[in-house]
Design an enzyme around this catalytic site. Structure first.
Site, mmCIF file in Angstrom:
data_model
loop_
_atom_site.group_PDB
_atom_site.id
_atom_site.type_symbol
_atom_site.label_atom_id
_atom_site.label_comp_id
_atom_site.label_asym_id
_atom_site.label_seq_id
_atom_site.Cartn_x
_atom_site.Cartn_y
_atom_site.Cartn_z
ATOM 1 N N GLU A 1 10.613 16.981 3.641
ATOM 2 C CA GLU A 1 9.681 17.131 2.724
ATOM 3 C C GLU A 1 8.173 16.943 2.987
ATOM 4 O OE1 GLU A 1 10.631 13.783 0.084
ATOM 5 O OE2 GLU A 1 12.653 14.129 -0.116
ATOM 6 N N ASP B 1 4.363 6.165 -5.530
ATOM 7 C CA ASP B 1 4.268 5.847 -4.160
ATOM 8 C C ASP B 1 3.806 4.509 -3.995
ATOM 9 O OD1 ASP B 1 4.862 8.471 -3.545
ATOM 10 O OD2 ASP B 1 2.911 9.076 -3.465
#
Length: 285
Positions: free
Chosen positions: A66, A77
């Site tokens: 990724e 996040d």
């Protein structure tokens, strides 16, 4: 793990990088192991090191990688990846810069690449332009954490047309009908898998896996049994033991924050070699 299918490879989609997702899961299945999926922030700790680190991860045995696209408001996040994204933005990393990194990696390695990032920068770049550029630069699929399945039609249509998988995230709070919808959409595309979010909340490495995780994966497996899609687990994984446990009941495992921390620890001393050794340790468990 069950026999799985991540999309039919046809003459139409074989020409696109997305065929590599299917091939990657099938190869790992034949080798009776899980797919290792590390995450790296483009531009962290800097642009050159990002390319070297990604290539080192591939050499170490990463199956799918990724490539994170930094964004100023990364809601999914945790602090570790937020910091990496902020550093990348301060160094001038852009969507085009992420595409250039994918191009450099794909020129030197056949590792399967995914782009992971938030929807607003992609909209600003232009959906058609984004998907065309990603496909041309060797990217096989997209992961967009803040794009609900119910609002994904515009991007999904363009992504599929360019041979890109659109990977849907499924958190523990998702109702069964949403899981089924994500599975059906994935099955109609050129390939892909279901990204199972191990815990509610943001990314970040944890010492222990959630107690409910295996039951959660079993629920997703039951809801997607008709499509027989591969399942990959992410959020909170950090150790070889975590990977071994998760891949005993899912087809893939995603590692993110632990790798960002590792890079931070070695950013002045061969981060690529440290990453390569870490990925090798995950494969050897």
């Amino acid at each position: 793990m069950e026999t799985i299918s991540s999309g039919v490879i046809t003459p139409e989609n074989q020409q696109y990088p997305v065929g590599k997702i299917t091939q990657t899961f099938e190869r790992a299945h034949s080798e009776q192991r899980g797919v290792i999926i590390p995450y790296f922030m483009c531009g962290y700790p800097n642009i050159k090191d990002t390319v070297d680190i990604v290539l080192a991860a591939a050499e170490g045995g990463a199956d799918i990688i990724e490539l994170g696209m930094p964004f100023s408001d990364p809601l999914a996040d945790g602090a570790t990846i937020q910091h990496a994204g902020q550093v990348a933005l301060e160094q001038g990393m852009t969507i085009q810069g992420c595409m250039d990194i994918a191009k450099q990696v794909s020129a030197k390695s056949d590792v399967t690449l995914l782009m992971m990032g938030y929807y607003n920068p992609i909209l600003s770049y232009g959906l058609e332009r984004f998907c065309a550029t990603a496909s041309a630069n060797g990217v096989s699929g997209l992961i967009i954490p803040d794009l609900p399945v119910e609002e994904a039609d515009p991007l999904q249509e363009i992504a599929y047309r360019h041979g890109l998988a659109l990977i849907y995230l499924v958190p523990p709070t998702a109702p069964d009908e949403r899981i089924v919808t994500a599975a059906k959409r994935t099955a109609t595309g050129p390939g892909g898998f279901i990204y199972c979010v191990a815990l509610s909340g943001v990314t970040g490495s944890r010492l222990e896996l959630p107690a409910h995780l295996q039951d959660f994966i079993a629920r997703i497996r039951a809801a997607t049994q008709e499509q027989k899609l591969p399942l990959a687990v992410g959020f909170g994984l950090s150790t070889p033991a975590h990977i071994a446990t998760v891949t005993s009941y899912a087809e893939g495992a995603v590692i993110g924050s632990a790798l960002v921390k590792l890079i931070d620890q070695h950013k002045d001393d061969q981060p690529a070699e440290a990453v390569k050794m870490y990925i090798q340790s995950l494969r050897q468990k």
